[in-house]
Design an enzyme around this catalytic site. Structure first.
Site, PDB file in Angstrom:
ATOM      1  N   LYS A  56      -2.987   6.179   1.633  1.00  0.00           N
ATOM      2  CA  LYS A  56      -2.833   6.640   3.022  1.00  0.00           C
ATOM      3  C   LYS A  56      -2.079   7.974   3.031  1.00  0.00           C
ATOM      4  O   LYS A  56      -0.943   8.087   3.519  1.00  0.00           O
ATOM      5  CB  LYS A  56      -2.141   5.574   3.870  1.00  0.00           C
ATOM      6  CG  LYS A  56      -2.718   5.543   5.264  1.00  0.00           C
ATOM      7  CD  LYS A  56      -2.542   4.233   5.954  1.00  0.00           C
ATOM      8  CE  LYS A  56      -2.848   4.328   7.430  1.00  0.00           C
ATOM      9  NZ  LYS A  56      -4.255   4.597   7.753  1.00  0.00           N
ATOM     10  N   GLU A  69     -16.526   5.293   5.234  1.00  0.00           N
ATOM     11  CA  GLU A  69     -15.723   4.764   6.330  1.00  0.00           C
ATOM     12  C   GLU A  69     -15.721   5.701   7.518  1.00  0.00           C
ATOM     13  O   GLU A  69     -16.230   6.822   7.461  1.00  0.00           O
ATOM     14  CB  GLU A  69     -14.304   4.436   5.871  1.00  0.00           C
ATOM     15  CG  GLU A  69     -13.513   5.577   5.288  1.00  0.00           C
ATOM     16  CD  GLU A  69     -12.099   5.137   4.880  1.00  0.00           C
ATOM     17  OE1 GLU A  69     -11.874   4.981   3.674  1.00  0.00           O
ATOM     18  OE2 GLU A  69     -11.237   4.983   5.749  1.00  0.00           O
ATOM     19  N   ARG A 111       0.828  -1.202   0.000  1.00  0.00           N
ATOM     20  CA  ARG A 111       0.000   0.000   0.000  1.00  0.00           C
ATOM     21  C   ARG A 111       0.868   1.260   0.000  1.00  0.00           C
ATOM     22  O   ARG A 111       0.525   2.265  -0.619  1.00  0.00           O
ATOM     23  CB  ARG A 111      -0.944  -0.019   1.207  1.00  0.00           C
ATOM     24  CG  ARG A 111      -2.035   1.036   1.114  1.00  0.00           C
ATOM     25  CD  ARG A 111      -3.093   0.845   2.167  1.00  0.00           C
ATOM     26  NE  ARG A 111      -2.546   0.951   3.513  1.00  0.00           N
ATOM     27  CZ  ARG A 111      -3.239   0.698   4.617  1.00  0.00           C
ATOM     28  NH1 ARG A 111      -4.490   0.297   4.533  1.00  0.00           N
ATOM     29  NH2 ARG A 111      -2.682   0.815   5.806  1.00  0.00           N
TER      30      ARG A 111
END
Ligand code: COI
Length: 338
Positions: free
Chosen positions: A183, A219, A81
């Site tokens: 992220k 989320e 990621r």
């Protein structure tokens, strides 16, 4: 000699012995790096990360297990990621092996800070940013990658008691085709104001709706979101503005394989909350945290009488048992450090 009250750990920075530091220029690859003493760093006020937010991070955990080993949980997924995040932000792509080596070196050098078995974990924070000074909006010429670690306990102050969440239709966390699926540092700054307002009103966290039509649940600021109803576990599908959480993926796998629960990655709406048997959120930091109440537009839904439900409990225990080597690591998710 370190002096930490392991039973009192929350989710805060505890200074440790050392950290990892590497630098890289725009057209180079990540190759050099070293462990340095833990401490503050120097940065130009014109650094790209400070002015334009060119930065990304990861969250990984190391556990001391029932067998006395120290293991990383699915750090290879975080490495992948981080590679994805760096590509999207025009940062020299993080090499996954370089990431893993840096994480392992940092944990090994701070091994005394890994909490005893069952008393928490060592939270590992790899973070990367554009270091060089610049004024025009463009990618930095120089980059820094660091890994620091800190022993942690529960993310939420009240431990694992069911959370009280607020759904906001006033703020979005991420836009379609934006950077919600990586992220990026900036995604978290977008959540600070809604979060502080929600905390002032007595909530623990905020649930965000999609920015396209404001109807679908996306989320929680620090975690992914799950609803269990009539034998089916549902979570929002990775539409492009949702972070593909490592714990989210682990929960989908164990729910299906180990617990024989049907799992659906789909669209979730407010109506689904009204009829939910159980709701929980997931993340490296929050692990699997039950949700007891959710409020939207003055209406509060109580979930499972504000208690952790049996499925949430089972899933949480299954994940924790793998992380602590109390059950077999059938997926090869653990990497032994010592
Ligand atoms: C994590 O779960 O590790 C996260 O990065 C979420 C949050 C603490 C920012």
């Amino acid at each position: 000699m370190i002096n930490i009250q392991w039973d009192k750990l929350g989710f805060d920075v505890v200074p440790t012995k050392s950290m990892f530091k590497a630098t890289c220029s725009q057209n180079e690859t990540w190759k050099n790096g070293a462990i340095v003493p833990y401490g503050n760093i120097e940065l130009s006020p014109a650094a790209n990360v400070l002015n334009y937010g060119q930065g990304a991070f990861e969250g990984v955990k190391a556990f001391r297990t029932i067998k006395g080993n120290i293991v990383l949980f699915r750090a290879d997924k975080n490495a992948a990621r981080m590679a994805f995040s760096t590509r999207r932000l025009c940062i020299p792509e993080m090499d996954t092996q370089f990431f893993m080596d840096a994480v392992m070196k940092t944990v090994k050098d701070n091994i005394d800070y890994v909490p005893p078995y069952g008393k928490g974990s060592l939270y590992i924070r790899p973070v990367i940013w554009g270091t060089s000074a610049g004024l025009g909006v463009k990618p930095a010429s120089d980059y820094t990658f660091m890994v620091f670690v800190t022993p942690v306990g529960p993310y939420f102050k009240k431990g694992i008691r069911p959370l009280n969440l607020k759904i906001t239709d006033q703020y979005h966390r991420a836009a379609p085709k934006g950077i919600g699926n990586i992220k990026a540092i900036g995604n978290y700054s977008a959540s600070l104001y809604p979060l502080s307002q929600a905390k002032d009103e007595g909530y623990d966290e905020v649930v965000y709706l999609d920015a396209a039509d404001g109807k679908r649940i996306e989320e929680v600021g620090s975690a992914n979101f799950f609803i269990y109803k009539d034998g089916v576990l549902k979570t929002p599908s990775l539409s492009g503005s949702i972070l593909g959480g490592v714990t989210r993926d682990s929960v989908c796998v164990v729910a299906k394989d180990v617990l024989n629960i049907e799992v659906e990655e789909t669209d979730l709406y407010i109506d689904d909350i009204e009829h939910a048997d159980e709701i929980f959120c997931t993340g490296t930091a929050v692990v699997v945290s039950p949700v007891g109440k959710i409020t939207f537009n003055e209406k509060t839904y109580e979930i499972n009488q504000n208690e952790m439900g049996p499925i949430t409990k089972k899933i949480r225990e299954t994940i924790l048992a793998i992380q602590r080597e109390e059950s077999e690591d059938i997926y090869g998710w653990l990497k032994q450090i010592r």
